[in-house]
Scaffold this active site. Structure first.
Site, PDB file in Angstrom:
ATOM      1  CG  PHE A 277      -0.302   0.369   2.519  1.00  0.00           C
ATOM      2  CD1 PHE A 277      -0.036   1.693   2.847  1.00  0.00           C
ATOM      3  CD2 PHE A 277       0.063  -0.608   3.436  1.00  0.00           C
ATOM      4  CE1 PHE A 277       0.585   2.033   4.036  1.00  0.00           C
ATOM      5  CE2 PHE A 277       0.687  -0.280   4.630  1.00  0.00           C
ATOM      6  CZ  PHE A 277       0.945   1.051   4.927  1.00  0.00           C
TER       7      PHE A 277
ATOM      8  CB  SER B 117       4.750  -7.448   5.493  1.00  0.00           C
ATOM      9  OG  SER B 117       3.843  -8.453   5.103  1.00  0.00           O
TER      10      SER B 117
ATOM     11  CB  CYS C 142      10.370  -0.430   2.598  1.00  0.00           C
ATOM     12  SG  CYS C 142      10.958   0.300   1.079  1.00  0.00           S
TER      13      CYS C 142
ATOM     14  CD  GLU D   8       8.259  -3.216   8.239  1.00  0.00           C
ATOM     15  OE1 GLU D   8       7.561  -4.225   7.970  1.00  0.00           O
ATOM     16  OE2 GLU D   8       8.811  -2.535   7.362  1.00  0.00           O
TER      17      GLU D   8
HETATM   18  P1  NAD Z   1       1.468  -6.704   2.882  1.00  0.00           P
HETATM   19  O1  NAD Z   1       2.534  -7.739   2.910  1.00  0.00           O
HETATM   20  O2  NAD Z   1       0.379  -6.774   3.877  1.00  0.00           O
HETATM   21  O3  NAD Z   1       0.735  -6.681   1.440  1.00  0.00           O
HETATM   22  C1  NAD Z   1       1.486  -6.659   0.246  1.00  0.00           C
HETATM   23  C2  NAD Z   1       0.667  -7.325  -0.853  1.00  0.00           C
HETATM   24  O4  NAD Z   1       0.446  -8.693  -0.501  1.00  0.00           O
HETATM   25  C3  NAD Z   1      -0.702  -6.689  -1.072  1.00  0.00           C
HETATM   26  O5  NAD Z   1      -0.958  -6.619  -2.453  1.00  0.00           O
HETATM   27  C4  NAD Z   1      -1.661  -7.637  -0.356  1.00  0.00           C
HETATM   28  O6  NAD Z   1      -2.926  -7.685  -0.958  1.00  0.00           O
HETATM   29  C5  NAD Z   1      -0.965  -8.980  -0.489  1.00  0.00           C
HETATM   30  N1  NAD Z   1      -1.227  -9.868   0.650  1.00  0.00           N
HETATM   31  C6  NAD Z   1      -1.509  -9.501   1.923  1.00  0.00           C
HETATM   32  N2  NAD Z   1      -1.696 -10.589   2.697  1.00  0.00           N
HETATM   33  C7  NAD Z   1      -1.524 -11.663   1.905  1.00  0.00           C
HETATM   34  C8  NAD Z   1      -1.584 -13.078   2.129  1.00  0.00           C
HETATM   35  N3  NAD Z   1      -1.840 -13.589   3.340  1.00  0.00           N
HETATM   36  N4  NAD Z   1      -1.345 -13.884   1.089  1.00  0.00           N
HETATM   37  C9  NAD Z   1      -1.082 -13.387  -0.132  1.00  0.00           C
HETATM   38  N5  NAD Z   1      -1.024 -12.067  -0.408  1.00  0.00           N
HETATM   39  C10 NAD Z   1      -1.233 -11.208   0.598  1.00  0.00           C
HETATM   40  O7  NAD Z   1       2.220  -5.283   2.948  1.00  0.00           O
HETATM   41  P2  NAD Z   1       1.577  -3.847   3.095  1.00  0.00           P
HETATM   42  O8  NAD Z   1       1.042  -3.695   4.473  1.00  0.00           O
HETATM   43  O9  NAD Z   1       0.690  -3.561   1.950  1.00  0.00           O
HETATM   44  O10 NAD Z   1       2.886  -2.950   2.907  1.00  0.00           O
HETATM   45  C11 NAD Z   1       3.771  -2.635   3.943  1.00  0.00           C
HETATM   46  C12 NAD Z   1       4.936  -3.588   3.983  1.00  0.00           C
HETATM   47  O11 NAD Z   1       5.640  -3.558   2.734  1.00  0.00           O
HETATM   48  C13 NAD Z   1       5.971  -3.212   5.033  1.00  0.00           C
HETATM   49  O12 NAD Z   1       6.399  -4.376   5.662  1.00  0.00           O
HETATM   50  C14 NAD Z   1       7.100  -2.584   4.223  1.00  0.00           C
HETATM   51  O13 NAD Z   1       8.373  -2.659   4.815  1.00  0.00           O
HETATM   52  C15 NAD Z   1       7.036  -3.403   2.983  1.00  0.00           C
HETATM   53  N6  NAD Z   1       7.686  -2.738   1.862  1.00  0.00           N
HETATM   54  C16 NAD Z   1       8.904  -3.196   1.486  1.00  0.00           C
HETATM   55  C17 NAD Z   1       9.576  -2.571   0.453  1.00  0.00           C
HETATM   56  C18 NAD Z   1      10.927  -3.041   0.021  1.00  0.00           C
HETATM   57  O14 NAD Z   1      11.407  -2.576  -0.991  1.00  0.00           O
HETATM   58  N7  NAD Z   1      11.579  -3.950   0.734  1.00  0.00           N
HETATM   59  C19 NAD Z   1       8.980  -1.492  -0.212  1.00  0.00           C
HETATM   60  C20 NAD Z   1       7.718  -1.069   0.194  1.00  0.00           C
HETATM   61  C21 NAD Z   1       7.070  -1.710   1.243  1.00  0.00           C
END
Ligand code: NAD
Length: 515
Positions: A166, A243, A298, A400
């Site tokens: 997001f 995440s 991130c 985190e």
């Molecule tokens: P998230 O992991 O909850 O969701 C990411 C994606 O995965 C979304 O499209 C979501 O719909 C999908 N998803 C969620 N739960 C799932 C499941 N159980 N099974 C399959 N798909 C699923 O992450 P978020 O809350 O949207 O974003 C924040 C996280 O992203 C933080 O941990 C942040 O550090 C990380 N992030 C990392 C980077 C990087 O480059 N390392 C960059 C941006 C964000």
């Protein structure tokens, strides 16, 4: 919070009423309607602004089928012609950047200047993709044997999928698809269901730029959509950003299906502040890096590691003063520096970490829970929060939080600070502030993190380098965009060629040695 609601009854909503956000398949917004939808909020007001479709496996099948149909012609399109689409797309996104930034602010909450900045950072990847013919040039060796030549070149993989978080509705999808498309792949993107609109707008602009129908598709949804992509036999590769627990799941599941996977995960980024650092510069850098975008980056700095008690005390006092000046409010107001968190659920989760920190014995120096926001309505606001005397065994240090909560962990020496960073399970980014070249050089050489800033708080690589962390911040072998992105979205083919001539030889059953 998202709740599943039935088929929409308002496909032509009145102004100010929630809109439907649908999939984008085969060059157009999917008009079939959806069997289920979830709600999308404006985090600054707490109001529902949209109802986004939730894909079934059949919806994912339709998007993958469109991408598979489009693949042969797109892969056969000369690279410089594919690049021309990227040039036009670049100009269109640039023209629409104010409108796109407003969409980001209305669904994510970050301030407009920050939203505009992420569009720019995404555009830099498009600019990199415009030069794709240069990146796809192969290698040729003449006369590897008598009248035998060798050539190596890169080919696209096929249909590839992207799944994004997001916190960067524009930039993270643009880390993926411009490079993938320019390399000749076709794409199915699954954006975060919390911020779905922007990706559909990018899809429309790609079509306007001349991208053939089916080359780029968008499906919305949750785990059901993601699992359908991970197990689909026509998907060749998966790019994921999100995440760590989900990144690990994506990597394990898609790898088991024989797919190529890059899965970028969570972070706990440390900034080390040496006694010789320019403290004013360090504090202003820290304020932006810890509280910008409400800490939902991130590459946000969530741990400050001052070296020596004197540095720690001075840093703490300056941070308290700076936090008193931090302007929190709706991201549309020009003077605001920090907007709301993305949802009420996430705001409450971040606030619960403040409770945990207090229970664990950390010193709560500034408590963001009491933040008052003029014009804040029912927005999901939380003020900037500062903990001091945080120790490495505390949950607020280990986990985190992904919100505007900064922890000070005091270190007695450079060596202790370095060890702290290296012992943490995450290794996305890190920074050191110092005036000493030798200290900076040692830190750069020995720190276990993928991206390092020397007097730079958020060391996000430019598009022509690649982005990625170490340890449990990345699963897979490839970082994202830049040269690593090209390698991820292509595979090598090597040919050895000979043309018939007058000196045809008899069959030879020994190992060919080109002698
Ligand atoms: P998230 O992991 O909850 O969701 C990411 C994606 O995965 C979304 O499209 C979501 O719909 C999908 N998803 C969620 N739960 C799932 C499941 N159980 N099974 C399959 N798909 C699923 O992450 P978020 O809350 O949207 O974003 C924040 C996280 O992203 C933080 O941990 C942040 O550090 C990380 N992030 C990392 C980077 C990087 O480059 N390392 C960059 C941006 C964000």
């Amino acid at each position: 919070m998202t709740t599943t609601i039935p088929r929409s009854t308002h496909s032509n909503p009145a102004p100010g009423q929630p809109v439907d956000i649908d999939h984008f398949i085969a060059g157009r917004v999917d008009a079939r309607g959806a069997s289920a939808r979830t709600v999308v909020y404006n985090p600054a007001t707490g109001q529902v602004t949209g109802h986004v479709a939730v894909a079934t496996p059949a919806d994912v099948d339709a998007a993958v089928a469109a991408a598979a149909t489009a693949f042969p012609a797109w892969a056969a399109t000369p690279a410089h012609v594919r690049a021309r689409v990227m040039f036009r797309f670049r100009d269109l996104v640039d023209q629409h950047s104010d409108r796109l930034a407003a969409i980001i602010t209305s669904e994510h909450g970050k301030v407009l200047s920050d939203a505009k900045g992420e569009v720019t950072r995404g555009l830099e990847v498009v600019e990199f993709a415009c030069g794709i013919p240069q990146m796809l040039k192969g290698e040729f060796s003449e006369n590897v044997g008598r009248a035998v030549d060798g050539v190596t070149f890169r080919q696209p993989l096929g249909v590839v999928a992207g799944i994004s978080p997001f916190n960067f509705p524009a930039m993270v999808p643009m880390w993926m698809f411009p490079v993938a498309l320019a390399c000749g792949n076709t794409f199915v993107m699954k954006p975060s269901e919390k911020v779905p609109t922007l990706t559909v707008e990018l899809a429309k602009l790609l079509t306007e730029a001349g991208l053939p129908d089916g080359v780029f598709n968008v499906v919305h949804g949750d785990k059901v959509a993601v699992d359908a992509l991970l197990t689909h036999d026509q998907i060749e590769a998966v790019s994921f950003v999100g995440s760590t627990p989900i990144a690990e799941y994506i990597h394990t599941t898609a790898s088991a299906q024989g797919k190529r996977v890059q899965a970028l995960g969570g972070a706990k980024n440390h900034m080390v502040i040496m006694p010789d650092a320019d403290l004013e510069q360090a504090v202003s850098a820290l304020m932006g890096a810890a509280y910008g975008s409400a800490g939902e980056r991130c590459m946000a700095i969530s741990v400050a590691v001052p070296v020596g008690e004197e540095t720690a005390n001075a840093l703490r006092e300056r941070l308290i003063a700076a936090l008193a000046e931090l302007k929190v409010g709706p991201g549309t107001q020009p003077e605001v520096e920090m907007g709301p968190l993305v949802t009420d659920v996430h705001r409450d989760k971040v606030a619960s970490y403040i409770d945990i920190g207090v229970q664990e014995g950390a010193e709560l120096v500034v408590d963001g829970r009491g933040q008052r926001v003029p014009d804040g309505g029912d927005g999901f606001f939380l003020g900037g929060t500062l903990f001091d005397h945080v120790t490495p065994s505390m949950r607020i240090y280990l986990e985190e939080i992904f919100g505007p909560v900064l922890s000070i962990v005091r270190a007695a020496s450079f060596e202790e600070a370095l060890q702290l960073v290296n012992d943490h399970e995450f290794g996305n980014g890190t920074a050191i502030f110092t005036a000493d070249g030798n200290t900076a050089r040692t830190y750069l050489a020995q720190v276990k993190a993928g991206m390092v800033g020397i007097n730079v708080p958020i060391p996000v690589p430019m598009a022509f380098h690649s982005f990625g962390g170490w340890k449990r911040s990345l699963f897979g072998d490839h970082h994202i965009h830049g040269p690593e992105g090209v390698r991820f979205y292509t595979r090598n083919k090597t040919a050895t060629t000979r043309w018939p001539d007058d000196s045809q030889v008899r069959a030879d059953f020994s190992m060919p040695t080109h002698e």
